[in-house]
Scaffold this active site. Sequence first.
Site, PDB file in Angstrom:
ATOM      1  N   LYS A 103      -4.430  -6.873   3.376  1.00 36.53           N
ATOM      2  CA  LYS A 103      -4.476  -5.733   2.428  1.00 36.53           C
ATOM      3  C   LYS A 103      -5.928  -5.456   2.009  1.00 36.53           C
ATOM      4  O   LYS A 103      -6.334  -4.298   1.851  1.00 36.53           O
ATOM      5  CB  LYS A 103      -3.605  -6.032   1.198  1.00 36.53           C
ATOM      6  N   SER A 124       0.828  -1.208   0.000  1.00 34.75           N
ATOM      7  CA  SER A 124       0.000   0.000   0.000  1.00 34.75           C
ATOM      8  C   SER A 124       0.860   1.256   0.000  1.00 34.75           C
ATOM      9  O   SER A 124       1.934   1.284   0.588  1.00 34.75           O
ATOM     10  CB  SER A 124      -0.909   0.017   1.229  1.00 34.75           C
ATOM     11  N   GLU A 145     -10.052   1.875   3.964  1.00 35.11           N
ATOM     12  CA  GLU A 145      -9.758   3.008   3.053  1.00 35.11           C
ATOM     13  C   GLU A 145     -11.052   3.517   2.390  1.00 35.11           C
ATOM     14  O   GLU A 145     -11.320   4.722   2.367  1.00 35.11           O
ATOM     15  CB  GLU A 145      -8.759   2.511   1.994  1.00 35.11           C
ATOM     16  N   HIS A 198      -7.466  -3.546   4.766  1.00 32.78           N
ATOM     17  CA  HIS A 198      -6.907  -2.179   4.685  1.00 32.78           C
ATOM     18  C   HIS A 198      -7.728  -1.365   3.678  1.00 32.78           C
ATOM     19  O   HIS A 198      -8.133  -0.224   3.944  1.00 32.78           O
ATOM     20  CB  HIS A 198      -5.438  -2.256   4.236  1.00 32.78           C
ATOM     21  N   ASN A 199      -7.985  -1.961   2.529  1.00 37.14           N
ATOM     22  CA  ASN A 199      -8.724  -1.231   1.489  1.00 37.14           C
ATOM     23  C   ASN A 199     -10.182  -0.989   1.887  1.00 37.14           C
ATOM     24  O   ASN A 199     -10.748   0.051   1.551  1.00 37.14           O
ATOM     25  CB  ASN A 199      -8.663  -1.984   0.163  1.00 37.14           C
TER      26      ASN A 199
HETATM   27  C1  6PG Z   1      -3.198   1.268  -1.717  1.00 36.89           C
HETATM   28  C2  6PG Z   1      -4.469   1.372  -2.503  1.00 36.89           C
HETATM   29  C3  6PG Z   1      -4.302   0.724  -3.832  1.00 36.89           C
HETATM   30  C4  6PG Z   1      -5.341   1.135  -4.853  1.00 36.89           C
HETATM   31  C5  6PG Z   1      -6.729   0.668  -4.551  1.00 36.89           C
HETATM   32  C6  6PG Z   1      -7.781   1.501  -5.228  1.00 36.89           C
HETATM   33  O1  6PG Z   1      -3.293   0.774  -0.608  1.00 36.89           O
HETATM   34  O2  6PG Z   1      -2.158   1.697  -2.208  1.00 36.89           O
HETATM   35  O3  6PG Z   1      -5.497   0.770  -1.818  1.00 36.89           O
HETATM   36  O4  6PG Z   1      -4.228  -0.650  -3.628  1.00 36.89           O
HETATM   37  O5  6PG Z   1      -5.305   2.513  -5.033  1.00 36.89           O
HETATM   38  O6  6PG Z   1      -6.823  -0.624  -4.997  1.00 36.89           O
HETATM   39  O7  6PG Z   1      -8.915   0.779  -5.172  1.00 36.89           O
HETATM   40  P1  6PG Z   1     -10.258   1.188  -5.878  1.00 36.89           P
HETATM   41  O8  6PG Z   1      -9.912   1.406  -7.349  1.00 36.89           O
HETATM   42  O9  6PG Z   1     -11.125   0.021  -5.659  1.00 36.89           O
HETATM   43  O10 6PG Z   1     -10.696   2.454  -5.226  1.00 36.89           O
END
Ligand code: 6PG
Length: 484
Positions: free
Chosen positions: A185, A131, A192, A188-189
């Site tokens: 991960k 990430s 996010e 984490h997302n």
């Molecule tokens: C990270 C982000 C990266 C990516 C996402 C975006 O941790 O660096 O999460 O993995 O930007 O996958 O996800 P979406 O396109 O689903 O918003």
Amino acid sequence: MDSELYDFGMIGLGTMGCNLLLNMADNHFAVVGFDINRAKAEEFEASANPHTIVKGVFELSSMIQQLKKPRKIMMLVPAGKPVDDVINNLLPLVEKEDIIIDGGNSHFTDTLNRIHFLLEKGIHFMGIGISGGEMGARTGPSIMPGGDKVAWQQVKPILEAVSAKVNGEPCVAYMGKGAAGHYVKMVHNGIEYAIMQLISEVYDMLRRGAALNVDDLHEVFKSWNKGEMQSFLLEITADILAHKDVDTGRPMVDVILDKAGSKGTGKWTSQNAMDLALPIPTIDAAVSARDISVYKDQRNAAAELYGTANEKFIKDKQKFIEQVHDALYFATIICYAQGFALLHKASFELDMEVPLPDVIKIWRGGCIIRSALLDDFYSVYKKNPDLPNMLLNKKIARLLKGKEKKLRTVIRQVTPLKIPVAGFASALAYFDAYCSSQLPTNLIQAQRDFFGAHMYQRVDREGTFHNEWQPLPEHKKEEVEHRP
Ligand code: 6PG
């Protein structure tokens, strides 16, 4: 051709792949990158810093021949079929004990299948979450490796060197067995998604609800980012709001269409949480909010049909900004709490043995959800790694109690203005349900037993029970009486 020159090989020289390899090279590892596109391979090699050992190739076999053994090969390609294609292309070229790493956002169940498939062939396969986006890859990401411990020991020095550092400690640690790296991960997302949703709701409440302009909003986010909520997502939000479109001179946010994209990791988090029966409603709300945004034409039609709110604004702007600040603080903690609770349950249910304190520790730097708040969370979980839900901790309770009222006030003020706050509302509803010793689910149990004889438990006796809710009609009574 000289053989066994390079410490690490990368498949896929997109921005992430290039940047991570260049980061390794800066840290004194000799690296080779492969891309089927010759121009990309050459460009990559040309972009290396002087005195670093960097090679770009456009033939996979050439990369494999030049790697030190056991070979350490990472792919950064889109999730799904491209990952299997790369594995199939590698299989005739690699040897037993070589290490193949998927550093993309693959679904953890795919990773598990690949681990088993390659184990039979004597190849170590690791799913690693990375990430921090493009900049993070170049300057220090947060790295979430899981699975094969032998492989982890082999790649550990490289990953520790390239990762972000907090107080001198690397933001990389072993995340657990099997596909734990990709699972962590994914969560984490999910977090996010939820925090991004909350921030977008703040933007909406302050802009539509309190008539702040984009410059005012930039200042608000900038000042919040200097305080107790300091975070990467607040920082970039402030930056975004300062950007003007070069063609029109308008704020960039005003020329961007309000349809959100997504690649699936948020949805996967919600899907798996449902499978494990572990509620994460603020993450679910964030996934749904992105989905609703996509139906732009229907939203336009519905807006016309039902009308928008009167042009009434919240009058005391300064007071409202302060209330929204505290509401965001509260709801952000709830997002992390939901994510941690999911990791806690999944760790056990999916047999991953995820070290939750280490997860939080390595999220303090490099990753998208890094925030000053994580220091508090880390100290909580370090003392009690088995905490099923962070809300049960007294320190967290103190933080939340200080802001709770403000969240309720904010929601009360914005609903008459028809401003959708699914993220904030779900965070509060989750909190209220989690803190209720009596819920109305006794009535749901009664309804289930009424129409389906699904049974219920009693408050005063052990066992399961069924109630005869309605007198049987005469003909049914006779049937029952004459049953043998
Ligand atoms: C990270 C982000 C990266 C990516 C996402 C975006 O941790 O660096 O999460 O993995 O930007 O996958 O996800 P979406 O396109 O689903 O918003």
